[in-house]
Write a protein that holds these residues in place. Structure first.
Motif, short mmCIF file in Angstrom:
data_model
loop_
_atom_site.label_atom_id
_atom_site.label_comp_id
_atom_site.label_asym_id
_atom_site.label_seq_id
_atom_site.Cartn_x
_atom_site.Cartn_y
_atom_site.Cartn_z
N ILE A 86 0.85 -1.19 0.00
CA ILE A 86 0.00 0.00 0.00
C ILE A 86 0.89 1.24 0.00
N ASP A 87 0.69 2.11 -0.99
CA ASP A 87 1.40 3.39 -1.02
C ASP A 87 0.37 4.50 -0.87
N ILE A 88 0.70 5.48 -0.02
CA ILE A 88 -0.24 6.58 0.24
C ILE A 88 0.45 7.90 -0.07
N CYS A 125 4.50 11.44 -8.84
CA CYS A 125 4.60 10.51 -7.71
C CYS A 125 3.87 9.20 -8.04
N VAL A 126 2.64 9.29 -8.54
CA VAL A 126 1.89 8.07 -8.89
C VAL A 126 2.64 7.28 -9.96
N ILE A 145 -2.71 2.16 -4.37
CA ILE A 145 -2.12 3.50 -4.22
C ILE A 145 -3.26 4.46 -3.87
N PHE A 146 -3.13 5.13 -2.73
CA PHE A 146 -4.15 6.09 -2.30
C PHE A 146 -3.66 7.51 -2.53
N ILE A 147 -4.52 8.34 -3.09
CA ILE A 147 -4.18 9.77 -3.24
C ILE A 147 -5.06 10.56 -2.28
N CYS A 148 -4.42 11.27 -1.34
CA CYS A 148 -5.15 12.11 -0.39
C CYS A 148 -5.14 13.55 -0.88
N GLY A 149 -6.30 14.07 -1.21
CA GLY A 149 -6.39 15.48 -1.57
C GLY A 149 -6.30 16.32 -0.31
#
Ligand code: ADE
Length: 220
Positions: free
Chosen positions: A3-5, A70-71, A106-110
């Protein structure tokens, strides 16, 4: 699972990912979690990650470049990218089960006022944890990670999540432990009977009644 955040506030994850079951799952090699501060990917000389919105309006908007770069540095053909946003699909247990079978999330936090609309093109899924607005996607991503990691085989006893609320689209039955009478509140007689068929029937009935009373929408 890996898991990548992506987050501008990696320190927010310290307590949650270094305690309890999520901590143990990492120590046991069931999951590898990494937080990436996408500010480090900014090509701006001041490491800027946001800018004013085209067309005017309040607040700052997260720029495409640092998040795309980054992604793209993390993504493989096996990755699923999840964008946390209040206008995403409402999260539920079935999604947790499906995500728990993936190899790489992969989670992207706005954060701040919003993100450039083109960032959505990176996402395989856009997910909301409820109809309210958080200051950013960090807490939402922690909610997803917690609910997903506990379903990875071997992280908790399988029997525990076979009985989870929502598993059969119903809420869980009530549970009790010793003593049988606490301040006059009695444990239902049938649970003390040792009759497993009766106990099963009682639990199924409780699941149905509780769901009907508290969450009739689940029965539809
Ligand atoms: N970011 C801000 N609010 C959110 C929500 N309700 N769900 C997911 N991500 C969010």
């Amino acid at each position: 699972m890996k898991i990548d955040i992506l987050s501008l506030f990696p320190e927010m994850f310290d307590g949650v990912f270094h305690s309890s079951i999520i901590k143990r799952a990492q120590e046991d090699g069931k999951v590898e979690i990494q937080i990436h501060n996408f500010r480090e990917f900014s090509l701006d000389k001041n490491k800027k990650v946001d800018d004013t919105p085209y067309g005017g309006g309040a607040g700052m908007v997260l720029k495409c470049q640092p998040i795309f770069d980054c992604v793209e540095s993390l993504r493989t053909e096996k990755s699923k990218v999840i964008l946390l946003t209040p206008d995403g699909v409402p999260y539920h247990q079935k999604m947790a089960y499906d995500f728990s079978k993936e190899e790489h999330l992969i989670f992207i936090c706005g954060h701040y006022e919003g993100f450039d609309e083109r960032i959505r093109t990176l996402a395989d899924y856009e997910v909301s944890i409820g109809d309210y607005v958080l200051t950013g996607g960090e807490i939402a991503s922690m909610v997803l990670v917690d609910s997903i990691v506990r379903l990875i085989p071997g992280v908790i006893e399988e029997e525990s999540h076979l009985q989870d609320s929502f598993r059969d689209g119903l809420l869980d039955y009530p549970t009790y432990t010793k003593p049988a009478n606490f301040r006059g509140m009695e444990v239902p007689e049938v649970l003390l009977s040792g009759n497993h068929q009766k106990i099963d029937e009682f639990r199924k009935e409780m699941m149905y009644n509780r769901t009907k009373e508290r969450r009739p929408d689940l029965l539809k």
